[in-house]
Design a protein around this motif. Structure first.
Motif, PDB file in Angstrom:
ATOM      1  N   ASP A  44     -61.609  14.901 -18.823  1.00  0.00           N
ATOM      2  CA  ASP A  44     -61.718  15.154 -17.389  1.00  0.00           C
ATOM      3  C   ASP A  44     -63.161  15.083 -16.907  1.00  0.00           C
ATOM      4  O   ASP A  44     -64.090  14.781 -17.662  1.00  0.00           O
ATOM      5  CB  ASP A  44     -61.050  16.485 -17.005  1.00  0.00           C
ATOM      6  N   TYR A  45     -63.351  15.373 -15.632  1.00  0.00           N
ATOM      7  CA  TYR A  45     -64.623  15.211 -14.948  1.00  0.00           C
ATOM      8  C   TYR A  45     -65.722  16.084 -15.547  1.00  0.00           C
ATOM      9  O   TYR A  45     -66.880  15.689 -15.606  1.00  0.00           O
ATOM     10  CB  TYR A  45     -64.411  15.547 -13.469  1.00  0.00           C
ATOM     11  N   TYR A  62     -59.502   8.453 -18.715  1.00  0.00           N
ATOM     12  CA  TYR A  62     -60.138   9.390 -17.781  1.00  0.00           C
ATOM     13  C   TYR A  62     -59.076   9.960 -16.846  1.00  0.00           C
ATOM     14  O   TYR A  62     -58.372   9.218 -16.170  1.00  0.00           O
ATOM     15  CB  TYR A  62     -61.222   8.677 -16.982  1.00  0.00           C
ATOM     16  N   GLY A  64     -59.939  12.653 -14.676  1.00  0.00           N
ATOM     17  CA  GLY A  64     -60.801  13.619 -13.990  1.00  0.00           C
ATOM     18  C   GLY A  64     -60.320  13.977 -12.608  1.00  0.00           C
ATOM     19  O   GLY A  64     -59.710  13.181 -11.895  1.00  0.00           O
ATOM     20  N   LYS A  66     -62.159  15.976  -9.241  1.00  0.00           N
ATOM     21  CA  LYS A  66     -63.421  16.477  -8.722  1.00  0.00           C
ATOM     22  C   LYS A  66     -63.179  17.144  -7.382  1.00  0.00           C
ATOM     23  O   LYS A  66     -62.706  16.518  -6.440  1.00  0.00           O
ATOM     24  CB  LYS A  66     -64.427  15.348  -8.566  1.00  0.00           C
ATOM     25  N   TYR A  71     -58.077  12.721  -8.603  1.00  0.00           N
ATOM     26  CA  TYR A  71     -57.900  11.375  -9.136  1.00  0.00           C
ATOM     27  C   TYR A  71     -56.489  11.240  -9.691  1.00  0.00           C
ATOM     28  O   TYR A  71     -55.870  10.196  -9.626  1.00  0.00           O
ATOM     29  CB  TYR A  71     -58.948  11.143 -10.225  1.00  0.00           C
ATOM     30  N   PRO A 428     -65.369   5.151 -14.305  1.00  0.00           N
ATOM     31  CA  PRO A 428     -66.380   6.219 -14.311  1.00  0.00           C
ATOM     32  C   PRO A 428     -67.472   5.996 -15.346  1.00  0.00           C
ATOM     33  O   PRO A 428     -68.641   6.292 -15.097  1.00  0.00           O
ATOM     34  CB  PRO A 428     -65.559   7.488 -14.636  1.00  0.00           C
TER      35      PRO A 428
END
Length: 507
Positions: A44-45, A62, A64, A66, A71, A428
């Motif tokens: 994750d982020y 990914y 993530g 935020k 997302y 990312p």
């Protein structure tokens, strides 16, 4: 703890891993081991992407989220964990989560999804930012003379606001995910009876080189945070312990290295962690490790194994990478052989790192050139004209070694031991790479792979003139050359590249 499976007898397994607060050194040993064993990693982020170096062979995804812009939804993450664990008859899935799994990490929901699907799982706790971020800011959440209790709260109103009147007896409050709502939270705490003059501090990106801190009181902290431009991710501490920051601060007053506050991307064309990264971190840099290639099995295993079974006529085996050593012993094991099978030949390593890999397998290199590199190996190999040198390498080995040996009358043969393929970076990951202040290149192949993967609009530090020439040929124009072929010199070149760039912008 490990939950028992309720149905499946496949190898499907899920590790829910706390990645820690940002400093990659705070990942637990248990977490690193779970990553090494993973087939698939969902990160994750807030999980530092540097931790993916522990799982170079795994599929990485990914997932993530935020702030309030998701997302991917939590329900989708839960379903993906189950889907990947069941895929192909069962896989080991690592879910890498920032901080601790069960401290506002929604790990409980992911564990419940595993239970409902009958998939065995484990919880690998992580260092929570609720304690680590204040600690790196010099704020202990408890202190015998100032705080005998603390509470960790979510400041995200979507997660459900706290009933602050019930916290009257708690000395220290730690707020996660509350930076956007800090005005309202402060007002609510004051309305619930907290003294407006209670010391407070907010820590952004705690434990990382990007850490920033704003201090004030409960009445002023929101304004101080806005004035400093602090945003998520951030942790806010409210309580008398926040006064101790000025006495106990240590992380953000340590002597700044030449790369303090700068991001250095370390490109690597081999798997595993990079010793260069540790050198750069010691100089204050935030390091992004970028794998440019991944390794795959040779497409002609039968021919390779036939050659390995019969090494008659071969005087020298040439190994020019750590991966070559790993692949060689994998193939020998598949054939039911070991290092004793190589007793009739001499083995040369391209440099000390490859020689160390051989030693780990119980084999001492018969020759290592005085300076690492294919050019020096070809020029210095103590072989006589007419002798056969078998190069065990990938399908894209550079021709320089062959040309140098053949010019000396040495018979050169090549066997494809493994294949190298371009790495695949997520969006990312590409964004982080393009945001780096400087990129290190340790080989010509690294320069070519980087150009193909992300273009040439980078400031680069190159390991020696040969790599610098390859970088320029690939299209890079901002190139600084290390004074010698060593990791220390390459780290120096990264700092020099940034100094030169700063001087150019001022002139």
């Amino acid at each position: 703890m490990t939950a028992a499976a309720t149905s499946s007898s496949s190898r499907a397994f899920v590790s829910l891993i706390g990645a820690g607060p940002g400093d990659p050194g705070l990942l637990t040993l248990r977490g690193a081991e779970a990553l090494r064993r993973a087939d698939v990693v969902l990160f994750d982020y807030l999980a530092n992407p540097d931790l993916l170096r522990f799982c170079p062979q795994a599929e990485t995804i990914y997932v993530g989220k935020k702030g309030f812009s998701e997302y991917i939804s939590q329900e989708q993450i839960n379903a993906l964990i189950v889907e990947k664990a069941r895929e192909g008859g069962g896989k080991r899935v690592a879910r890498l989560k920032g901080g601790d799994v069960f401290v506002f990490g929604r790990g409980g929901e992911e564990a419940e999804a595993c239970v409902q699907a009958g998939i065995p799982f484990e919880i690998v706790p992580g260092v929570t930012s609720a304690i680590a971020a204040p600690a790196y800011a010099g704020i202990p959440v408890t202190h015998r003379e100032a705080a005998r209790s603390f509470a960790v709260l979510t400041g995200n109103t979507q997660e459900g606001g706290a009933r602050y009147e019930t916290l009257a007896g708690v000395d220290t409050l730690v707020l996660l995910m509350g930076v956007r709502n800090l005005d309202q939270i402060s007002a609510d705490l004051i309305a619930a009876g907290r003294d407006p003059q209670t010391p407070a501090a907010t820590v952004q990106w705690g434990t990382t080189p990007q850490q920033r801190v704003a201090s004030g009181t409960l009445a002023t902290i929101a304004q101080r945070v806005r004035a400093a431009g602090l945003e998520a991710p951030a942790v806010t501490v409210v309580g008398e312990v926040a006064r101790l920051r000025e006495t106990l601060r240590w992380f953000d007053v340590a002597p700044a290295g030449p790369l303090a506050g700068r991001t250095v991307a370390v490109t690597r064309t081999r798997e595993g962690a990079s010793a260069l990264s540790e050198l750069l971190r010691a100089r204050g840099a935030s390091v992004l490790e970028v794998p440019l290639i991944r390794f795959a099995a040779t497409e002609n295993a039968a021919a390779l194994q036939t050659r390995l079974r019969d090494l008659s006529g071969v005087t020298w085996l040439l190994l020019t990478s750590n991966q070559a050593v790993t692949a060689l012993f994998t193939h020998l094991e598949h054939l039911g052989l070991d290092a004793r099978h190589l007793a009739g030949v001499q083995v040369a390593a391209v440099g000390p790192s490859t020689a160390r890999s051989l030693a780990e397998h119980g084999l001492r290199a018969d020759f290592v050139p005085s300076t690492p590199g294919a050019r020096h190996l070809g020029a210095q190999l103590p072989a006589r004209p007419g002798e056969v040198a078998l190069h065990l390498t990938s399908q894209v080995a550079e021709a320089e070694l062959q040309q140098t040996l053949e010019a000396r009358g040495i018979r050169y043969e090549r066997a494809e031991l493994y294949r190298t393929e371009p790495a695949r970076l997520s969006t990312p990951e590409l964004e982080r790479l393009r945001g780096a202040d400087v990129v290190t290149l340790a080989s010509g192949s690294a320069a070519r792979h980087l150009a193909a993967l992300a273009g040439t609009n980078f400031t680069v530090a190159a390991m020696g003139p040969q790599t610098a020439d390859a970088a320029r040929a690939a299209g890079f124009t901002r190139v600084t050359v290390a004074r010698e072929a060593s990791l220390e010199a390459l780290a120096d070149a990264a700092a020099q590249a940034l100094r030169e760039e700063a001087e150019a912008s001022e002139s």
